[in-house]
Design an enzyme around this catalytic site. Structure first.
Site, PDB file in Angstrom:
ATOM      1  N   HIS A 188      -6.982   7.210  13.427  1.00  0.00           N
ATOM      2  CA  HIS A 188      -7.110   8.434  14.225  1.00  0.00           C
ATOM      3  C   HIS A 188      -8.239   8.350  15.251  1.00  0.00           C
ATOM      4  CE1 HIS A 188     -10.103   9.585  11.149  1.00  0.00           C
ATOM      5  NE2 HIS A 188     -10.645  10.277  12.118  1.00  0.00           N
ATOM      6  N   GLU A 226     -22.218   9.689   9.008  1.00  0.00           N
ATOM      7  CA  GLU A 226     -21.772  10.958   8.426  1.00  0.00           C
ATOM      8  C   GLU A 226     -22.917  11.566   7.628  1.00  0.00           C
ATOM      9  OE1 GLU A 226     -17.524  10.898   6.706  1.00  0.00           O
ATOM     10  OE2 GLU A 226     -18.251   8.860   6.478  1.00  0.00           O
ATOM     11  N   ASP A 245     -13.166   1.415   4.225  1.00  0.00           N
ATOM     12  CA  ASP A 245     -12.797   2.760   4.682  1.00  0.00           C
ATOM     13  C   ASP A 245     -13.090   2.959   6.170  1.00  0.00           C
ATOM     14  OD1 ASP A 245     -11.842   5.418   4.245  1.00  0.00           O
ATOM     15  OD2 ASP A 245     -13.897   6.158   4.196  1.00  0.00           O
ATOM     16  N   HIS A 250     -11.869   1.872  11.969  1.00  0.00           N
ATOM     17  CA  HIS A 250     -12.483   2.611  13.079  1.00  0.00           C
ATOM     18  C   HIS A 250     -13.491   1.770  13.880  1.00  0.00           C
ATOM     19  CE1 HIS A 250     -10.530   5.804  11.100  1.00  0.00           C
ATOM     20  NE2 HIS A 250     -11.497   6.160  10.288  1.00  0.00           N
ATOM     21  N   LYS A 350     -22.605   7.108   4.733  1.00  0.00           N
ATOM     22  CA  LYS A 350     -22.584   8.513   4.306  1.00  0.00           C
ATOM     23  C   LYS A 350     -24.004   8.966   3.990  1.00  0.00           C
ATOM     24  CE  LYS A 350     -17.915   8.754   2.501  1.00  0.00           C
ATOM     25  NZ  LYS A 350     -17.454   9.714   3.517  1.00  0.00           N
TER      26      LYS A 350
END
Ligand code: NAP
Length: 499
Positions: A188, A226, A245, A250, A350
Site C-alpha cells: 500500500h 511508528e 513486515d 515498504h 515500533k
C-alpha cells in the site's frame, strides 16, 4: 439522462466510472472495515464508482446482506468521521452484499458463483484480504467453481509469504489459475500520494537527474518510524518481525523508486523492470556482514510522547521469551555505476519517538569554499522528502545570515504539498482499488520483484537466526538501540534526527 445525484467533488470523474463486481474475501475483517470499505465509499462519493457496481463481502460469519451493510456503515461512519454523509451512503450502501463462504469448503463457492452469474462481461475482482494461508484454497476453489475468467483480477494483500520459498509457493498457486497480468500484489506504500510524488520529483523535473548519482549524493536515509506498538496484531507480528513486515516490502519499494534508472514510460512493466534491476543489484548481506551492516532491536518499557508504555515482551499475545525484532537498521548498497559507494541506510521500528516516514538525500560538500572558515563542517545540501504524517519536500541550502560578516547558515526551502494544492490527497487504498478496477498494474508488485526482495532479505534473517545474541533492547520512545547509531557512525555519518 444522468440520474446520479451524488455531490460533485474535486476528484469527480463520473462519466467514466466503470462497472465491476468486487468480491472481498475477509470482508468482515479489520482491513476491510477500517480501510477498504471507507476507500470504496470515498471513490463512490467522488463519482468514481458506477451505480451498478457491486461489492460482495465474503467470510465465514452468518450475515444477511442488510447486516453486512449495517456493519460496513458503522465502520465507515467511524473511520471517515466528518467525511461521512448520509446522502452518499444512501447510494453506496445498496452496492454492498454478502455471501457466507468458508474458504476451505468447496460447496460454499456455489453460492458465490450464483451471486456472480449473469455478469460475466463485467470486470470481476477478487480481493484476498485474508491471511495468506488461505490464498491457495481460495484460488483452487475459485478455479474449480469456474468463477474466474480471463479478465478477472486477483488482488493479494501482504504478507506475500515469509521468505522466498513460501512467496514462490503462493505465486505458483495463484499463477496456476490466472496470468501474471491478472495479479495485483499490494504494497500500500506504492499507493501513497507522496510515493507518486517521488516519481514526479525525479522524472518530471530536469533539476534532479544530473545530481542523482554517486559523486553528487553522499548517502540516502529512509526512515519509517511508528509510535505504535504491536496493538492487536501480536500473534502475527511476533511470527513476522520488522524485517519481514516492513523492510522486505515498504522500505525496499521506496529504495527502488529512489534508485531506479528512469523508465522509458510510466507503463507497468517499464517501471517494474527498472525496480527489479535495483533489487537484483543489492549487495548481499550474509553472516559475515550482518553484524556491521545491520542492527536489530526490541523495545522495552518507556515513554512515547506523554504516554508510558510497556515493553514488547509484556505486550498481550507476545511470547515473553520472544527474540522478534521491533526495530531494524540496515546499510544497503547497490552495485551499479550510478550508486557504487553510496550507502542507503534503511531504518524502521515500533515505539519510536515520532510517527514519520521520511527520505533524506544528502548531497556532497562543495569541492572548495571561497568563504573563509569551517566549510568542511558546514552542513551539506539535503533534500528531505516526508511521506507522512504530512507531505512535505524540503531542500536545505546554505545562505548568508544577515550582518556584516560573511556567515553561512542552513535554511530550508519547504514545500507543503497539502497546503499548496489544497486538495484532499487520495488514500493509498483508494488509488490502488481504482487502479485495479481500471486494470493499471504500475503500482502493484510483479512476481519477480517480490521474490528478488525476499532473496535479499532471507540471508539477513538467516544470519540473525544463527546469532545467539538476539535483538538489542531499546527504550520505547527512543530512536532504537545504540547499535543503530553505531552502524551509521562507522561511515562517519549520523541519522538525520541526530543532527
Ligand atoms: P482479520 O481482521 O483477522 O480478518 C480476517 C478475515 O478473514 C475476516 O473477515 C474473517 O472472517 C475472514 N476469514 C478467516 N478465516 C476464513 C475462512 N476460513 N474462510 C473465509 N473467510 C475467513 O485480518 P485483517 O487485519 O483484516 O487482515 C487481513 C489480511 O490483510 C492479513 O493477511 C493481514 O496480514 C493483511 N493486512 C492487514 C492490515 C491491517 O491493517 N489490518 C494491514 C496490512 C495487511 P470470519 O472469521 O467471519 O470468517
Amino acid at each position: 439522462m444522468n440520474t446520479d445525484t451524488r455531490p460533485s467533488t474535486s476528484h469527480g470523474a463520473r462519466a467514466i466510472a466503470p462497472s465491476f463486481d468486487l468480491v472481498l474475501f475477509g470482508g468482515t475483517g479489520d482491513l476491510a472495515m477500517r480501510k477498504l470499505l471507507p476507500a470504496l465509499y470515498r471513490r463512490f462519493a467522488d463519482g468514481n464508482v458506477s451505480a451498478d457496481a457491486r461489492i460482495i463481502g465474503v467470510a465465514r460469519s452468518s450475515l444477511s446482506d442488510m447486516e453486512y451493510a449495517a456493519r460496513a456503515e458503522t465502520a465507515c461512519r467511524q473511520h471517515l468521521g466528518a467525511d461521512f454523509e448520509d446522502s452518499v451512503w444512501a447510494g453506496f450502501g445498496p452496492l454492498l452484499s454478502y455471501v457466507r463462504v468458508d474458504a476451505n469448503a468447496t460447496s460454499d463457492y456455489q453460492m458465490l458463483a450464483a451471486r456472480l452469474a449473469g455478469r460475466e462481461t463485467v470486470t470481476r475482482l477478487f480481493f484476498l484480504s485474508t491471511g495468506p494461508d488461505l490464498f491457495a484454497a481460495i484460488c483452487k476453489e475459485l478455479a474449480a467453481a469456474n468463477i474466474v475468467n480471463a479478465s478477472s483480477r486477483i488482488m493479494l494483500e501482504k504478507p506475500l509469504g515469509e521468505d522466498a520459498l513460501s512467496a514462490g509457493r503462493i505465486n505458483d498457486t495463484v499463477g496456476a489459475m490466472v496470468r501474471e497480468q491478472q495479479i495485483y500484489r499490494i504494497d500500500h506504500y506504492l499507493g501513497k500520494e507522496t510515493v507518486q510524488n517521488l516519481m514526479a520529483l525525479r522524472f518530471g523535473n530536469a533539476l534532479f537527474e544530473p545530481l542523482w548519482h554517486r559523486g553528487q549524493i553522499k548517502h540516502v536515509q529512509i526512515t519509517v518510524a511508528e509510535q505504535l506498538g504491536v496493538e492487536k496484531r501480536a500473534d502475527f507480528y511476533d511470527r513476522t518481525g520488522a524485517l519481514r513486515d516492513m523492510v522486505q516490502n515498504h522500505l525496499l519499494q521506496l529504495l527502488c523508486i529512489l534508485a531506479m534508472e528512469p523508465p522509458a514510460t510510466n507503463a507497468a512493466d517499464a517501471v517494474r523492470d527498472e525496480k527489479l534491476k535495483v533489487l537484483r543489484a543489492l549487495r548481499p548481506i550474509g553472516d559475515a556482514e550482518a553484524s556491521t551492516k545491520t542492527a536489530r532491536g526490541q523495545y522495552r518499557a518507556g515513554n512515547v510522547g506523554t504516554t508510558t508504555t510497556v515493553g514488547y515482551l509484556e505486550e498481550m499475545g507476545v511470547d515473553p521469551t520472544s527474540q522478534t525484532e521491533t526495530f531494524v537498521a540496515i546499510k544497503a548498497e547497490i552495485d551499479t555505476w550510478r550508486w557504487a559507494g553510496v550507502p542507503f541506510y534503511l531504518r524502521t521500528g515500533k515505539r519510536l519517538p515520532q510517527h514519520v516516514a521520511e527520505i533524506v538525500v544528502t548531497f556532497d560538500q562543495v569541492p572548495h569554499s571561497i568563504f573563509t572558515g569551517r566549510f568542511n563542517s558546514d552542513p551539506p545540501n539535503r533534500l528531505v522528502i516526508r511521506l507522512q504524517p504530512d507531505e512535505c519536500i524540503t531542500l536545505r541550502i546554505l545562505a548568508k545570515s544577515p550582518g556584516e560578516a560573511m556567515r553561512l547558515k542552513p535554511v530550508d526551502l519547504a514545500l507543503n504539498l497539502g497546503e499548496t494544492f489544497k486538495a484532499r490527497p487520495l488514500e493509498a487504498y483508494e488509488r490502488l482499488l481504482g487502479d485495479a478496477i481500471a486494470g493499471n498494474l504500475t503500482l502493484f508488485m510483479r512476481r519477480d520483484e517480490v521474490e528478488a526482495a525476499w532473496n535479499w532479505i532471507d540471508p539477513i534473517r538467516a544470519a540473525w537466526d544463527a546469532d545467539d545474541e538476539g535483538p538489542r533492547p531499546y527504550a520505547a520512545g527512543s530512536w532504537g538501540p545504540a547499535a543503530s547509531s553505531a552502524l551509521i557512525a562507522r561511515d562517519g555519518y549520523a541519522w538525520h534526527d541526530d543532527l
